[in-house]
Design a protein around this motif. Structure first.
Motif, mmCIF file in Angstrom:
data_model
loop_
_atom_site.group_PDB
_atom_site.id
_atom_site.type_symbol
_atom_site.label_atom_id
_atom_site.label_comp_id
_atom_site.label_asym_id
_atom_site.label_seq_id
_atom_site.Cartn_x
_atom_site.Cartn_y
_atom_site.Cartn_z
ATOM 1 N N ARG A 337 9.242 1.377 4.152
ATOM 2 C CA ARG A 337 8.699 0.088 4.595
ATOM 3 C C ARG A 337 9.558 -1.068 4.096
ATOM 4 O O ARG A 337 9.836 -2.017 4.833
ATOM 5 C CB ARG A 337 7.260 -0.081 4.089
ATOM 6 N N GLU A 340 12.535 -1.364 6.289
ATOM 7 C CA GLU A 340 12.212 -1.998 7.566
ATOM 8 C C GLU A 340 12.115 -3.516 7.421
ATOM 9 O O GLU A 340 12.585 -4.267 8.278
ATOM 10 C CB GLU A 340 10.894 -1.436 8.107
ATOM 11 N N ASP A 419 -2.326 2.869 4.542
ATOM 12 C CA ASP A 419 -1.318 2.964 5.587
ATOM 13 C C ASP A 419 -1.984 3.566 6.817
ATOM 14 O O ASP A 419 -1.907 4.783 7.066
ATOM 15 C CB ASP A 419 -0.143 3.827 5.114
#
Length: 442
Positions: A337, A340, A419
């Motif tokens: 994450r 990203e 998540d």
């Protein structure tokens, strides 16, 4: 610097063949973290005869050291018949070896009062209790291990096996099959393929005789009433926790509104039993969700700190291996994450650095994955649904109820993170796995 094992010549008690075994008297998991799981699995000081194949854990003095838990425990097998003075000198020499390997600031008070374990089991208990595992949990697991041993010994006698299954049917539950699958994985990792195959054969015979309750994801078209009915039938324990994780995305405001409406309707009709049961169900669901959220926050905090530490490491691979125990799924998910986010912000240098860490971590993790976990890892990386179907087709030989149990165990291990995207992906993938298993059975 870790104390290396000592090559020792031993004689097989069964066939009398002589061979050399590496014997450890000091297990310092601060220096060698991987030793902890090896020791708990009975693979440290394990002697296997190359001539006849018989083997077992050797009876040898041990000092166990875990600086993070401030554990320093000695175990001297009673069959050595050492005098009190000999025992004190032996343990003292190993404790001094540990102390001398540490800088002065890390020599804490627990070194002055090392604990003593009277049996190897009590040493294992002390290690596990420091990890938060209670005596009740340990005894429950030992009972399951004894049952596995009993069933394995009877596996070739169909009549005796069937009788034992009937006597212990209530114990042959989801948790039992998870433990059996873990034992198979541990034997394969240790290279004991013969024992792993025997346990795998036992597992198949048991699954022909029993159908343990498995965690379930509600169908896509399930109503809130369907969810309520399903959850009412799930007992507390691991199956409950995994079921909540699998259906987490569906337990939204609308679900609780529907559940509360049913409670109020029962109260209005003076149906005390239904009102009480539904109220207790609501409390159980809320408590489990809060527990999962709390664990997610704690796990993500630890993962963030480890990512920062690895970002500053001069030798990345060495640092990754040093922190092998912290490389869990929460860590990998958070690292991906962060990568990203860096890409979205056009921070090319940071994204590349995080990508390098991620690749190194995955390489290290893949080294010791069991076949089931390797398949789960592939499914996580596959594009749903086409990529998922392709991976399942390539690995159709692994698809059975035992793999589904391993998959659900993985889901439980990640249930404590916030998540929703990952949990939804896991839920969708599980439906493909179930469908594929059904096709293969037909």
């Amino acid at each position: 610097m870790p104390l290396p094992p000592m090559p020792t010549q031993v004689r097989c008690p069964k066939c009398q063949a002589s061979f050399v075994v590496e014997v450890r008297t000091l297990i310092d998991v601060g220096e060698e973290p991987d030793l902890k799981q090896q020791f708990l699995r009975g693979r440290v000081n394990y002697a296997k005869c190359p001539q006849c194949g018989s083997g077992g854990m050797m009876s040898t003095p041990i000092v166990y050291h875990d600086p993070d838990k401030e554990l320093l425990i000695s175990y001297l097998p009673p069959e050595l018949s050492l005098s009190a003075d000999q025992r004190e000198r032996y343990v003292g020499s190993l404790v001094n070896a540990v102390m001398n390997s540490l800088p002065p600031e890390r020599r804490k008070g627990y070194f002055l009062q090392p604990r003593t374990a009277l049996t190897l089991d009590s040493l294992f208990d002390a290690i596990l209790e420091a990890d938060g595992i209670t005596k009740e949990m340990l005894e429950d697991q030992r009972a399951k291990v004894r049952l596995i041993t009993m069933l394995r010994e009877a596996a070739e006698d169909e009549e005796t096996l069937s009788k034992l299954v009937e006597e212990h049917r209530q114990e042959l539950n989801y948790e039992f099959f998870l433990l059996l699958s873990n034992a198979i994985d541990a034997d394969e990792e240790a290279g004991d393929q013969e024992h792993a195959d025997a346990l795998r054969g036992l597992r198949e015979k048991l699954l022909d005789r029993v159908s343990p309750a498995m965690p379930a994801a509600a169908p896509e078209d399930a109503t809130y009433q369907d969810l309520i009915d399903m959850l009412q039938g799930v007992e507390p324990g691991r199956v409950w926790r995994t079921t909540i994780a699998l259906n987490r995305a569906r337990l939204d405001y609308g679900f609780f509104q529907a559940l509360t409406s049913k409670i109020e309707a029962a109260e209005a009709a003076d149906d005390t039993d239904t009102s009480k049961a539904l109220t207790e169900l609501r409390e159980r669901i809320l408590e489990e969700i809060e527990a999962q959220n709390r664990m997610a926050r704690d796990a993500q905090d630890k993962a963030s700190l480890l990512i920062m530490e690895l970002s500053e490491a001069e030798n990345l691979e060495a640092a990754v291996r040093e922190h092998r125990d912290g490389l869990n799924d929460v860590f990998v998910s958070l690292l991906a994450r962060y990568q990203e986010i860096a890409r979205a912000q056009n921070d090319v240098a940071r994204a590349e650095k995080l990508g390098t860490i991620l690749e190194t971590v995955i390489d290290v993790l893949d080294e010791d994955l069991s076949p089931d976990l390797r398949l789960i890892h592939k499914l996580l990386l596959a594009e749903f649904p086409d990529g998922t179907d392709a991976v399942l087709e390539e690995n159709r030989g692994l698809l059975n109820e035992a793999f589904l149990a391993s998959y659900d165990q993985y889901v439980e291990s990640v249930k404590d993170r916030e998540d929703e995207k990952l949990l939804e992906h896991l839920k969708q993938t599980r439906s493909r796995i179930v469908a594929k298993i059904s096709i293969l059975r037909a």
